[in-house]
Design a protein around this motif. Structure first.
Motif, mmCIF file in Angstrom:
data_model
loop_
_atom_site.group_PDB
_atom_site.id
_atom_site.type_symbol
_atom_site.label_atom_id
_atom_site.label_comp_id
_atom_site.label_asym_id
_atom_site.label_seq_id
_atom_site.Cartn_x
_atom_site.Cartn_y
_atom_site.Cartn_z
ATOM 1 N N THR A 153 48.140 91.218 38.659
ATOM 2 C CA THR A 153 49.409 91.941 38.554
ATOM 3 C C THR A 153 50.520 91.017 39.044
ATOM 4 N N PHE A 170 43.641 100.074 37.353
ATOM 5 C CA PHE A 170 44.929 99.656 37.902
ATOM 6 C C PHE A 170 45.247 100.391 39.198
ATOM 7 N N VAL A 216 55.885 96.352 39.836
ATOM 8 C CA VAL A 216 55.002 95.675 38.867
ATOM 9 C C VAL A 216 55.798 95.305 37.621
ATOM 10 N N ALA A 271 50.758 93.591 34.179
ATOM 11 C CA ALA A 271 49.428 93.927 34.689
ATOM 12 C C ALA A 271 48.410 93.663 33.601
#
Lengths: 150, 150, 150, 150
Positions: free
Chosen positions: C122, C40, C71, C74
């Motif tokens: 994402t 990530f 975000v 994700a």
């Protein structure tokens, strides 16, 4: 825990905080041991719990009192490897405090047998939001000063 | 880059590797600057590129030669904050090498104006898979020895 | 690199950014592969380089335009392990953009043979400093919209 | 804790582990909240404590039983930001288990008021040291199967 800590403190005469952590998988590296940089995160955990122990919540020290304990030097000596799922004790002491300079010392030992894993130091300058050096206000400086080594 | 490095090296007479990185969002903390422990990851990046520069791929040193350059001490002095998206140069030098002991020095400077961000050192013991101290074989020791400070 | 990217883009008709990284020792875990959470961070690196590629410096988007691409979801699928010192390509595409919602897609492949390592997505909400949802201003929204899949 | 967990479990009828963590400074980013990739480290912490709760020490599962619960997919939905020094509860449930495939679900809530912070899932394949898929031995598979949702 307080009672036991007190007993220990009788022995070496200086206050310290002891915080237990367990090694996370994320903290290991491909050598099968904890990556060396992650010990500094544990020093941070120890430092924050030391402050909580003597009455500060560091988050409020930053947000309410605008005092940021900025790191200017950090050092770690690695004695024996820490491995995944090990339980470790972080022992944090105040080593020096004068004006805007604060220094903490750390020992990391295995929780099961007390074997040394690492020790280190961090030196800090107290700064405001704009990274300008400033003294800690008395309500924070006084309890800190009481924990200086005798 | 080689040409420019050579020129620099003429000036200070000692070999160093220079590697550029860009600060990741993940590396910052809520103070808006890079978390102090992450500098040690950058030292690792510099160290590995130093070794690549003189002909070692550290991954093969571990996997093929069973030499693990284990950290026994690490230190960083923080000169000025590094911020998100900054481009930084990591300059890595060999400071000491004798028997199984290796020491590297690092300087981190801003790529745009050369301002100092941090410097530090790491000291290592060469070990095998079982964490037993061993010397580097000559094919690795010789090129390393050539980069010792004059 | 631009020329080659352009060629690739002719083939699949959609814009993407390609950024090369090398796996750090710090990013591996004791299984000898990259820890799953670190992908990530690489998605973040890809996202930021995608934005730079189309003319945004994300740091300024935050600091000057007060737009934070927060975000909200994700996801990553792991196809094959990434190992220490591997060179990887992060390919980042815009998958969706409407109002305050932005979605990026990522592919991570080995630089040497193009083998798939991971892919993911994402989803983001554009917010101001106070985490209140807001639209991107036209100077940012327009170049983004041009990179939507055809 | 067992007693209280049992009570909760009467209500929703499915077993889960609840583990408390405190947000570290290292886990925050310059937006002042926890970096999105760090939630996957907390999922790992929850997963490992879930396994400990039902009688496995994951370290031994790897070292003694040569079973590695490799991540093949991971997902997180972010509901509200987590901030420095927050106390959070990670609630981990087994969602699916058949052959070599295991899926865990996670909820992260604030310890003080139960507010949702994030939830997610990870899907795993059980593999041996060589990353070859294998089933869990019955001594591990049976206690796991008992915690499947009813």
């Amino acid at each position: 825990m307080d009672g036991w800590l007190a007993r220990v403190n009788d022995v070496d005469d200086n206050f310290y905080n002891e915080t237990k952590i367990r090694v996370r998988y994320a903290e290991t590296d491909r050598m099968g041991v904890v990556y060396y940089g992650n010990f500094f995160t544990w020093f941070e955990v120890g430092r924050v719990e030391f402050l909580r122990d003597i009455g500060f919540r560091y988050r409020e020290v930053e947000e309410v009192d605008d005092c940021h304990i900025v790191v200017v030097e950090a050092q770690c000596r690695y004695r024996s490897p820490a491995r995944y799922d090990d339980e470790l004790l972080i022992r944090t002491r105040l080593k020096h405090f004068r004006g805007p300079v604060v220094r903490f010392g750390y020992e990391i030992v295995r929780a099961d047998n007390g074997a040394e894993v690492a020790d280190g130091e961090t030196t800090h300058l107290v700064c405001d939001r704009q990274m300008k050096v400033r003294p800690l206000p008395p309500k924070l400086a006084d309890p800190l000063r009481e924990r200086l080594p005798k």
